[in-house]
Design a protein around this motif. Structure first.
Motif, short mmCIF file in Angstrom:
data_model
loop_
_atom_site.label_atom_id
_atom_site.label_comp_id
_atom_site.label_asym_id
_atom_site.label_seq_id
_atom_site.Cartn_x
_atom_site.Cartn_y
_atom_site.Cartn_z
N THR A 5 -7.53 62.29 20.53
CA THR A 5 -8.90 62.72 20.24
C THR A 5 -9.44 63.74 21.24
OG1 THR A 5 -9.89 60.95 21.58
CG2 THR A 5 -9.39 60.46 19.26
N GLY A 6 -8.88 63.76 22.44
CA GLY A 6 -9.39 64.63 23.49
C GLY A 6 -10.61 64.09 24.20
N ALA A 7 -11.04 62.88 23.85
CA ALA A 7 -12.25 62.29 24.43
C ALA A 7 -11.89 61.22 25.44
CB ALA A 7 -13.12 61.70 23.33
N PRO A 8 -12.71 61.02 26.49
CA PRO A 8 -12.47 59.90 27.41
C PRO A 8 -12.65 58.57 26.71
CG PRO A 8 -14.58 60.95 27.87
CD PRO A 8 -13.90 61.80 26.85
N VAL A 9 -11.92 57.56 27.16
CA VAL A 9 -11.97 56.24 26.53
C VAL A 9 -12.35 55.20 27.59
CG1 VAL A 9 -10.68 54.45 25.31
CG2 VAL A 9 -10.21 56.87 24.84
N PRO A 10 -13.53 54.58 27.48
CA PRO A 10 -13.88 53.49 28.39
C PRO A 10 -13.10 52.23 28.01
CG PRO A 10 -15.61 53.80 26.77
CD PRO A 10 -14.60 54.88 26.52
N LEU A 11 -12.76 51.44 29.00
CA LEU A 11 -11.98 50.22 28.76
C LEU A 11 -12.89 49.03 28.58
CD1 LEU A 11 -9.21 50.83 31.45
CD2 LEU A 11 -9.14 51.39 29.01
N THR A 12 -12.48 48.11 27.72
CA THR A 12 -13.28 46.92 27.43
C THR A 12 -12.77 45.68 28.14
OG1 THR A 12 -11.97 46.37 25.46
CG2 THR A 12 -13.83 47.86 25.16
N THR A 13 -11.52 45.72 28.61
CA THR A 13 -10.96 44.56 29.29
C THR A 13 -10.96 44.81 30.80
OG1 THR A 13 -8.68 45.40 29.27
CG2 THR A 13 -9.40 44.11 27.36
N THR A 14 -10.82 43.73 31.53
CA THR A 14 -10.62 43.82 32.97
C THR A 14 -9.74 42.65 33.37
OG1 THR A 14 -11.70 44.13 35.12
CG2 THR A 14 -12.65 42.47 33.63
N VAL A 15 -9.37 42.59 34.62
CA VAL A 15 -8.50 41.53 35.09
C VAL A 15 -8.63 41.43 36.60
CG1 VAL A 15 -6.43 42.97 35.48
CG2 VAL A 15 -6.16 40.56 34.84
N HIS A 16 -8.43 40.25 37.13
CA HIS A 16 -8.39 40.11 38.58
C HIS A 16 -7.08 40.68 39.10
CE1 HIS A 16 -12.03 37.74 38.78
NE2 HIS A 16 -11.56 36.87 37.91
N GLN A 17 -7.15 41.39 40.21
CA GLN A 17 -5.94 41.87 40.86
C GLN A 17 -5.04 40.67 41.15
OE1 GLN A 17 -6.78 43.90 44.51
NE2 GLN A 17 -4.83 45.01 44.53
N PRO A 18 -3.76 40.72 40.75
CA PRO A 18 -2.89 39.56 40.98
C PRO A 18 -2.87 39.15 42.44
CG PRO A 18 -1.79 41.19 39.60
CD PRO A 18 -3.04 41.84 40.11
N PRO A 19 -2.92 37.86 42.73
CA PRO A 19 -2.83 37.43 44.13
C PRO A 19 -1.50 37.88 44.74
CG PRO A 19 -3.46 35.61 42.69
CD PRO A 19 -3.06 36.74 41.80
N VAL A 20 -1.54 38.19 46.02
CA VAL A 20 -0.32 38.59 46.72
C VAL A 20 0.70 37.45 46.66
CG1 VAL A 20 0.66 39.25 48.94
CG2 VAL A 20 -1.57 40.13 48.26
N LEU A 21 1.95 37.79 46.37
CA LEU A 21 3.03 36.81 46.43
C LEU A 21 3.53 36.79 47.87
CD1 LEU A 21 5.02 34.83 45.17
CD2 LEU A 21 6.44 36.77 44.48
N GLU A 22 3.15 35.78 48.61
CA GLU A 22 3.53 35.68 50.02
C GLU A 22 5.01 35.37 50.15
OE1 GLU A 22 1.53 36.58 52.22
OE2 GLU A 22 -0.49 36.35 51.36
N GLU A 23 5.58 35.74 51.30
CA GLU A 23 7.02 35.60 51.51
C GLU A 23 7.48 34.15 51.40
OE1 GLU A 23 9.34 38.17 51.88
OE2 GLU A 23 7.56 39.23 51.15
N ASP A 24 6.73 33.21 51.99
CA ASP A 24 7.13 31.81 51.95
C ASP A 24 7.15 31.29 50.52
OD1 ASP A 24 7.41 31.83 54.66
OD2 ASP A 24 5.55 30.74 55.08
N GLU A 25 6.16 31.69 49.75
CA GLU A 25 6.08 31.26 48.36
C GLU A 25 7.23 31.87 47.55
OE1 GLU A 25 2.72 30.97 44.81
OE2 GLU A 25 2.35 32.18 46.59
N ALA A 26 7.48 33.15 47.76
CA ALA A 26 8.57 33.83 47.05
C ALA A 26 9.90 33.21 47.40
CB ALA A 26 8.55 35.33 47.40
N ARG A 27 10.09 32.85 48.65
CA ARG A 27 11.37 32.25 49.09
C ARG A 27 11.56 30.88 48.45
NH1 ARG A 27 10.43 33.06 53.86
NH2 ARG A 27 11.43 35.10 53.98
N ALA A 28 10.47 30.17 48.23
CA ALA A 28 10.57 28.82 47.64
C ALA A 28 11.04 28.86 46.20
CB ALA A 28 9.22 28.12 47.73
N TYR A 29 10.96 30.01 45.54
CA TYR A 29 11.42 30.12 44.17
C TYR A 29 12.95 30.16 44.08
CZ TYR A 29 6.61 31.69 43.11
OH TYR A 29 5.25 31.79 42.98
N ARG A 30 13.61 30.53 45.17
CA ARG A 30 15.07 30.69 45.14
C ARG A 30 15.78 29.36 45.16
NH1 ARG A 30 17.40 35.75 46.26
NH2 ARG A 30 19.27 34.66 45.61
N VAL A 31 16.93 29.33 44.54
CA VAL A 31 17.78 28.14 44.58
C VAL A 31 18.28 27.92 46.00
CG1 VAL A 31 20.00 27.19 43.84
CG2 VAL A 31 18.49 28.32 42.18
#
Length: 377
Positions: A351-377
């Protein structure tokens, strides 16, 4: 701990990554797989010790707690809806749907059913994405003002034997590859509020040069193959995002962000690792490799690895969140916001026109190293 029973719908090429990587993460157990081609499901089942079954049987199977939807994009919404209706949690490949309307309906349905909905890409949870968040939130480049993101290449017809579906509505460079770039931007900058774009195409028909029965034939395109956009984030940052399948060679960094005190450069967001680089106050780039960091180690492809690929990390994060009542970082709501940004790029390009957004979202929480490591086998 009771393992989360997984069933895969769609046993094509991408399924190989999920199947192989499942063994890396605790709390997950592959149990069944299904495909519209029964012989494809049977092949993957034999390779990984799973039960091959029909799609509808997998979706209703008592031992399947979460359905991994690896079908083609136009089938994503239908399979996800069927699984949610059956009371299953779902993690779907990107995009969440081919339209915002589809995606919004799935998010609403998941919440109504009390199910958790997650979506690829989960690459922002890898070593490069986590380190970039650390650099930004540590104040190394100040407040981010502007930046660029470029996904540019030749397209698929030089290597894919039947690439026409990539070029139809619901596909194209924006919806096919854009989720990696825009999800990383939302991870680093938070939600967006407005989009402007322009679109073009090198040709209305593409020539298949890949080996196979269709080599030498052409097909019509149904969506623009080059788009340049401006994405305005609620933080005030304005980012140029370009997506094209009409480019043979370029020298643009995948993502660069420029703040009030420095600049940050990121690797391809379609991978979990790579080198990020920081410039403090205009100094020379300081490279920060991630090959020795968790989920940054080079492991892919199998025969001659040259990149980090830990698809399933988002599912491991979803499973860990289920145990404590926390939503997944690679959530359906994040995917919906990203999908609206991408759809707005296509709409504005038309269309060539700007489009405002209707949705929003919280910035994902940081995946901390200890938490990420706990996911591993």
């Amino acid at each position: 701990m009771k393992k989360l029973g997984l069933g895969i719908v769609g046993c094509g090429n991408i399924a190989m990554t999920y199947l192989r990587n499942a063994a890396l993460f605790r709390g997950l157990e592959l149990r069944a797989c299904a495909d519209l081609l029964p012989e494809q499901a049977a092949l993957r089942a034999a390779e990984y010790g799973l039960r091959a079954c029909a799609v509808e049987d997998l979706i209703t199977a008592p031992d399947v707690d979460l359905v991994i939807n690896l079908t083609i994009p136009t089938a994503h919404a239908g399979i996800t809806q069927a699984a949610l209706d059956a009371g299953k949690h779902v993690f779907t490949e990107k995009p969440l749907g081919t339209t915002v309307e589809e995606g919004r309906a799935l998010v609403v349905l998941a919440e109504a059913r009390g199910c958790v909905l997650g979506s690829a890409p989960d690459t922002f949870l890898g070593a490069a994405g986590r380190l970039a968040r650390q650099v930004i939130e540590g104040g190394a480049i100040g407040r981010i003002v502007t930046g660029t993101a470029f996904m540019m290449g030749r397209g698929m017809e030089h290597w894919h034997p039947n690439p026409a579906f990539y070029y139809q509505k619901g596909g194209g460079p924006v919806l096919d590859m854009g989720p990696y770039y825009v999800t990383m931007l939302v991870n680093l900058l938070g939600p967006a509020r407005r989009v402007m774009a322009m679109a073009t195409s090198a040709s209305q028909n593409r020539l298949i040069t890949a080996e196979g029965p269709l080599q030498g034939t052409t097909f019509p395109i149904g969506t623009p193959t080059s788009l340049l956009s401006l994405i305005e984030f609620t933080s005030g940052a304005v980012i140029t995002f370009g997506a094209s399948w009409d480019v043979f060679r370029h020298s643009n960094a995948p993502i660069e962000l420029h703040g009030t005190t420095g600049s940050l450069r990121l690797p391809d967001p379609d991978t979990f690792g790579g080198t990020i680089s920081v410039s403090h106050g205009g100094d020379a780039w300081e490279d920060l490799p991630t090959e020795e960091r968790l989920y940054g180690q080079i492991n892919w492809p199998y025969a001659a690895p040259d990149r980090a690929n830990y698809r399933m990390l988002g599912i491991a994060d979803l499973a860990a969140g289920l145990a404590v009542g926390r939503p997944p970082r690679a959530s359906g709501r994040l995917a919906l916001h990203v999908l609206e940004i991408l759809e707005a790029i296509l709409t504005s390009g038309e269309t060539g026109a700007p489009v405002p957004l209707t949705t929003t979202v919280h910035q994902p929480p940081v995946l901390e190293e200890d938490e990420a490591r706990a996911y591993r086998v």
